[in-house]
Each structure stands twice: as C-alpha cells, then as structure tokens.
Design a protein around this motif. Sequence first.
Motif, PDB file in Angstrom:
ATOM      1  N   TRP A  33     110.083  36.507  78.656  1.00 53.58           N
ATOM      2  CA  TRP A  33     110.109  36.730  77.197  1.00 53.58           C
ATOM      3  C   TRP A  33     111.361  37.474  76.771  1.00 53.58           C
ATOM      4  CZ3 TRP A  33     107.049  33.424  75.314  1.00 53.58           C
ATOM      5  CH2 TRP A  33     105.815  33.134  75.919  1.00 53.58           C
ATOM      6  N   TYR A  34     111.802  37.194  75.575  1.00 50.70           N
ATOM      7  CA  TYR A  34     112.998  37.830  75.019  1.00 50.70           C
ATOM      8  C   TYR A  34     112.737  39.311  74.749  1.00 50.70           C
ATOM      9  CZ  TYR A  34     116.929  38.625  71.834  1.00 50.70           C
ATOM     10  OH  TYR A  34     118.065  39.098  71.239  1.00 50.70           O
ATOM     11  N   ARG A  35     113.731  40.147  75.086  1.00 51.04           N
ATOM     12  CA  ARG A  35     113.657  41.574  74.747  1.00 51.04           C
ATOM     13  C   ARG A  35     114.411  41.793  73.451  1.00 51.04           C
ATOM     14  NH1 ARG A  35     114.997  44.912  80.150  1.00 51.04           N
ATOM     15  NH2 ARG A  35     113.654  43.768  81.582  1.00 51.04           N
ATOM     16  N   ASN A  36     113.674  41.985  72.374  1.00 47.76           N
ATOM     17  CA  ASN A  36     114.291  42.140  71.056  1.00 47.76           C
ATOM     18  C   ASN A  36     115.026  43.467  70.973  1.00 47.76           C
ATOM     19  OD1 ASN A  36     112.954  39.802  69.418  1.00 47.76           O
ATOM     20  ND2 ASN A  36     111.282  40.752  70.567  1.00 47.76           N
ATOM     21  N   PRO A  37     116.226  43.474  70.376  1.00 44.44           N
ATOM     22  CA  PRO A  37     116.912  44.754  70.154  1.00 44.44           C
ATOM     23  C   PRO A  37     116.029  45.676  69.318  1.00 44.44           C
ATOM     24  CG  PRO A  37     118.378  42.900  69.694  1.00 44.44           C
ATOM     25  CD  PRO A  37     117.007  42.324  69.905  1.00 44.44           C
ATOM     26  N   ALA A  38     116.138  46.984  69.576  1.00 46.47           N
ATOM     27  CA  ALA A  38     115.304  47.959  68.869  1.00 46.47           C
ATOM     28  C   ALA A  38     115.445  47.768  67.361  1.00 46.47           C
ATOM     29  CB  ALA A  38     115.719  49.376  69.268  1.00 46.47           C
ATOM     30  N   GLY A  39     114.285  47.824  66.666  1.00 46.03           N
ATOM     31  CA  GLY A  39     114.294  47.750  65.203  1.00 46.03           C
ATOM     32  C   GLY A  39     114.421  46.346  64.645  1.00 46.03           C
ATOM     33  N   SER A  40     114.374  45.309  65.502  1.00 47.97           N
ATOM     34  CA  SER A  40     114.577  43.955  64.988  1.00 47.97           C
ATOM     35  C   SER A  40     113.315  43.091  65.052  1.00 47.97           C
ATOM     36  CB  SER A  40     115.728  43.267  65.749  1.00 47.97           C
ATOM     37  OG  SER A  40     115.343  42.995  67.079  1.00 47.97           O
ATOM     38  N   VAL A  41     112.135  43.755  65.151  1.00 52.81           N
ATOM     39  CA  VAL A  41     110.876  43.001  65.186  1.00 52.81           C
ATOM     40  C   VAL A  41     110.048  43.370  63.950  1.00 52.81           C
ATOM     41  CG1 VAL A  41     108.736  42.593  66.482  1.00 52.81           C
ATOM     42  CG2 VAL A  41     110.878  42.985  67.712  1.00 52.81           C
ATOM     43  N   ALA A  42     109.450  42.368  63.307  1.00 55.13           N
ATOM     44  CA  ALA A  42     108.570  42.616  62.161  1.00 55.13           C
ATOM     45  C   ALA A  42     107.459  43.572  62.587  1.00 55.13           C
ATOM     46  CB  ALA A  42     107.977  41.303  61.666  1.00 55.13           C
ATOM     47  N   LYS A  43     107.131  44.534  61.706  1.00 58.95           N
ATOM     48  CA  LYS A  43     106.166  45.563  62.113  1.00 58.95           C
ATOM     49  C   LYS A  43     105.110  45.806  61.043  1.00 58.95           C
ATOM     50  CE  LYS A  43     109.161  49.190  60.310  1.00 58.95           C
ATOM     51  NZ  LYS A  43     110.049  50.308  60.595  1.00 58.95           N
ATOM     52  N   ARG A  44     103.979  46.372  61.460  1.00 60.18           N
ATOM     53  CA  ARG A  44     102.853  46.686  60.575  1.00 60.18           C
ATOM     54  C   ARG A  44     103.169  47.958  59.805  1.00 60.18           C
ATOM     55  NH1 ARG A  44      99.665  47.019  64.385  1.00 60.18           N
ATOM     56  NH2 ARG A  44      98.924  44.872  64.379  1.00 60.18           N
ATOM     57  N   ILE A  45     102.989  47.917  58.460  1.00 63.56           N
ATOM     58  CA  ILE A  45     103.217  49.148  57.695  1.00 63.56           C
ATOM     59  C   ILE A  45     101.982  49.590  56.915  1.00 63.56           C
ATOM     60  CG2 ILE A  45     105.730  48.822  57.508  1.00 63.56           C
ATOM     61  CD1 ILE A  45     105.171  47.994  54.525  1.00 63.56           C
ATOM     62  N   SER A  46     100.917  48.770  56.872  1.00 65.80           N
ATOM     63  CA  SER A  46      99.695  49.200  56.198  1.00 65.80           C
ATOM     64  C   SER A  46      98.524  48.397  56.738  1.00 65.80           C
ATOM     65  CB  SER A  46      99.801  48.993  54.685  1.00 65.80           C
ATOM     66  OG  SER A  46      98.531  49.224  54.070  1.00 65.80           O
ATOM     67  N   THR A  47      97.314  48.988  56.681  1.00 63.17           N
ATOM     68  CA  THR A  47      96.105  48.230  57.011  1.00 63.17           C
ATOM     69  C   THR A  47      95.162  48.217  55.807  1.00 63.17           C
ATOM     70  OG1 THR A  47      95.105  50.219  57.948  1.00 63.17           O
ATOM     71  CG2 THR A  47      96.239  48.720  59.482  1.00 63.17           C
ATOM     72  N   ASP A  48      95.686  48.544  54.624  1.00 58.07           N
ATOM     73  CA  ASP A  48      94.880  48.606  53.403  1.00 58.07           C
ATOM     74  C   ASP A  48      95.127  47.348  52.575  1.00 58.07           C
ATOM     75  OD1 ASP A  48      93.645  49.112  51.025  1.00 58.07           O
ATOM     76  OD2 ASP A  48      94.935  50.799  50.460  1.00 58.07           O
ATOM     77  N   PRO A  49      94.091  46.488  52.343  1.00 65.18           N
ATOM     78  CA  PRO A  49      94.318  45.261  51.558  1.00 65.18           C
ATOM     79  C   PRO A  49      94.786  45.533  50.140  1.00 65.18           C
ATOM     80  CG  PRO A  49      92.022  45.384  52.333  1.00 65.18           C
ATOM     81  CD  PRO A  49      92.713  46.600  52.836  1.00 65.18           C
ATOM     82  N   GLU A  50      94.556  46.748  49.644  1.00 65.09           N
ATOM     83  CA  GLU A  50      94.978  47.091  48.277  1.00 65.09           C
ATOM     84  C   GLU A  50      96.398  47.650  48.258  1.00 65.09           C
ATOM     85  OE1 GLU A  50      93.131  46.330  45.744  1.00 65.09           O
ATOM     86  OE2 GLU A  50      91.482  45.640  47.029  1.00 65.09           O
ATOM     87  N   PHE A  51      97.049  47.611  49.393  1.00 64.30           N
ATOM     88  CA  PHE A  51      98.384  48.229  49.512  1.00 64.30           C
ATOM     89  C   PHE A  51      99.369  47.629  48.500  1.00 64.30           C
ATOM     90  CE2 PHE A  51     102.691  47.958  51.327  1.00 64.30           C
ATOM     91  CZ  PHE A  51     102.979  49.302  51.442  1.00 64.30           C
ATOM     92  N   GLY A  52     100.156  48.503  47.871  1.00 65.25           N
ATOM     93  CA  GLY A  52     101.266  48.063  47.036  1.00 65.25           C
ATOM     94  C   GLY A  52     100.805  47.423  45.734  1.00 65.25           C
ATOM     95  N   ALA A  53     101.742  46.830  45.034  1.00 60.45           N
ATOM     96  CA  ALA A  53     101.452  46.195  43.746  1.00 60.45           C
ATOM     97  C   ALA A  53     102.142  44.846  43.671  1.00 60.45           C
ATOM     98  CB  ALA A  53     101.912  47.113  42.604  1.00 60.45           C
ATOM     99  N   PRO A  54     101.753  43.902  44.570  1.00 59.84           N
ATOM    100  CA  PRO A  54     102.449  42.612  44.576  1.00 59.84           C
ATOM    101  C   PRO A  54     102.164  41.820  43.289  1.00 59.84           C
ATOM    102  CG  PRO A  54     100.522  42.526  46.003  1.00 59.84           C
ATOM    103  CD  PRO A  54     100.676  43.951  45.584  1.00 59.84           C
ATOM    104  N   VAL A  55     103.146  41.109  42.786  1.00 57.39           N
ATOM    105  CA  VAL A  55     102.962  40.268  41.603  1.00 57.39           C
ATOM    106  C   VAL A  55     102.168  39.034  42.014  1.00 57.39           C
ATOM    107  CG1 VAL A  55     104.156  38.953  39.805  1.00 57.39           C
ATOM    108  CG2 VAL A  55     105.152  41.093  40.677  1.00 57.39           C
TER     109      VAL A  55
END
Length: 447
Positions: free
Chosen positions: A404-426
Amino acid sequence: MRLSRRNLFAAAGAGALAPSLAAAAAAATSTGQTTSARGYRPVRTLNGWTLPYKLVNGVKEFHLVAEEFEHEFAPGCRAKVWGYNGSTPGPTIEVVEGDRVRLLVTNRLKEHTTMHWHGFILPSGMDGVGGLSQEHIQPGETFQYEFTIRQSGTHMYHPHADEMVQMALGMMGMFIMHPRGGEAVRVDRDYCFLLHNWALHPGTWRPDPMIMQDFDLWTFNSKVFPAIEPLVARSGERVRVRVGNLSMWNHPVHMHGVEYHVTGSDGGRWPQSQWRREVTELVGVGQTRDLEFVAVPGDWALHCHMAHHTMNPMGHHIPNNIGTDQSGVTEEIRALMPGFHSMGANGMAEHQDHTQMGHLKGPPNTLPMMMGQGPFGNLEMGGMFTLIKVRDDLAPGDYRDPGWYRNPAGSVAKRISTDPEFGAPVRAPALAPATPAESMDHHGGQS
Ligand SMILES: [Cu+2]
C-alpha cells in the motif's frame, strides 16, 4: 492439469517452455535488456503471458491450440472454459511490422472453429471467416495461416465460427504489432488486457453463452477484482495501457490520478497532434484503445465506469429493499430460516461485511458481490477494477506488488466531526407536499 498443458506445449513444438504461466510471462516480458535485442519493449499481459515463437527460415512461427480447460476467475470461482494453450484470454502474440508470420491453429474442441485476425491487413483467404474465407478447422485438425505484418498497433484474435458461443466461453487474445524502427515517444511500461463478460450463473461451473445482457462476471483478462494484478510503475515513467474489448458491452475505462492521453487504436499509434486528454475513454465492442500517462506516485483506481461492471455476481431480480423497515419481519423469517439476514434497508455496503464475517454464504463456486480490502477498509468492488501502484523507489522492470502507498503526512482526507448537525451546509429546498395520489405512501416508499 499443468502436466497435460506442458505436454501440449511440447506437442505444439513451441520451443523451450517454462513450467508455469507466471514463469513464461516473466521470461517473455523482461526488463530493458531485451529491448535492444528484440527492437521493442515487450508488453506485459495482466495475469497472462506472451506466446514464444520458433524462427523457421526467417518466418516467426506461432502455434495456438483451441481447447477446453478449467479457469479460475478469482479464488473461490472456477469454470470450464474454452481458450488457447490452456489460458483465457489466449497468450498474447507480439510481432514487429514487416515480420513474416506463420500461425498454426490446432483445434482440440469437439466442434469446428477458425481464427480471425481482427483488423489485420492481409489476403482475403487469411481472414479466417469460416465458410467465407476458408474451410472450417474440424476437431483434431491444424490449419496454417501465413502473411506479412503490414501495420502496427494493438490488435486482437478470435474465432469466426460459432462466434457467439466460442467467444462467450473465452476464446480470444491480443496481438501486438510493434512499429518497425521503434517509436518516437518511447514507453517504459506497456500493459495490455482484454475486456470480457461471462454469464456464470451462481452455483454453476460453465458459462452460459445464451445470455445477451445480464452477465455475472466482468473481467480484465478473464480475471475479476481482487484477482486482477495491479499495474505497477515508477514515478515519472511513461506507461501505456492497451485495452481491447471482445465483450458484449461497451466499457468506459476510467483512470484516477491523471489525465491520460488516448494515443492509439486498432489503427495504430496516432500522430501526436491527434492525441487527446481524457479521464474516461469508451472502449467499444470490437475496438482497442491505447491509454498513456506519466506515472504519479500513489495508489490509483483503474476501472470500468459502469457501476454494475465493478461488481461480482448478484441477483438481477431481487426486490429493492432500500428504505424498507424490516424490523419484526426479520425475526419471523429467522424462526423459519435460521441464519436469515435482512439486508439492504440502508444501502448495500453491509454486504461485504456479512460475507467476510462468514455468516452470509452464497451458492457454491460463487464470489461475493463486493470484495477487496485496502489500508482504510473494504473496497466494495469486484469485476473490472484494479489498481495502478506508482512508487518513487522501484527499479525499472520491477513488476512486483509494492504493497500500500504511504501517503505523505497531512495528505489524507480526515474525520473532523461525528455530529450529523455539524456546520451549516447550504441545501436545496424540500419539495412542497404531494397530492394524495402522488404520495409516496401509496407507492411503497417509507413513511
Ligand atoms: Cu463496463
């Protein structure tokens, strides 16, 4: 099986042969050293091999044997198929423009066959259409084709006798013609594979040639993911992927990570002014396409973009359970059928979890619909899917799976919330209430 195949090779007089397909492929598809000796860089046939030839008074003589044998699509699924020299697709044939070639075709099937050299410029009597260009090759007979290669590019061979059946059972192969004098833009790695489809109904061992649309297995070189080899390359190398289609569908071949150039077809490599950038190229039935790119480090998907073509066998007539509330019903059915699982109410991704945990068993000789695991979880793929694995530190000509590829640090999509109400998406406004006649309650939808 292997012994009899080796004996056949010996009978075919194909010269010194390695005891396994892998070894034969490795011998035929080697590193740069052979390039100068042969005048071209050999192709690498995914999960396949290149047919050795004998040089007889300046003529390159190849021997194909049409026969039935057992083939494995992926561990857990085999079938009795028809092909050439013990493999489907048959071995790749590689020649150089201007070569004189002699192609012997022995028929070890129980019905007649012929060989059509698809897209070749040759005498009419060498075109291989049974009854039109030549007599059929009866069981036990060997026919000889002989002509001079007048073109270059990615080509194919297949029978032109009982064509529907013989192709549905696996009879086909690739025929690569390298241009005399080499290529102005050289490639470092040259892969090839054929697209095909199979109606191997769940629980059976013989493909059904009567099926026209509802196929169970969608293959690159008669293999399904995860049994398809990855395409391996070193960063910065120029890679060509030659794709031929002898299936019953057109396939949009999609590649991640790069805009590739479509650089050629059955008509050979196009002038560079005609190359075009694409990320998905439709490879129609009976066509070939050459796709080229400069390798970018990472693990990248290469697949057909028809979503059902990246699945393994599945029922075509199961009811749609998405959105149904099966609570209560599940317990009642389980009382009658111990081990019953209701699935698909929230989507079908759980299918792979159930089959991997072993409490969902399909019919014998039948692969799960979704397979494959990556470093972050299930891939939920099958069929026409594989990976392009590009690394900075590969040696030229090293085709081993680098893991498997070793992704450079900071270059992988990551989880920032587990709350379905998170943020205010349009979001788009909801529909106005429907009239009673249109109500989803009357159409079996969820309430
Ligand atoms: Cu497809």
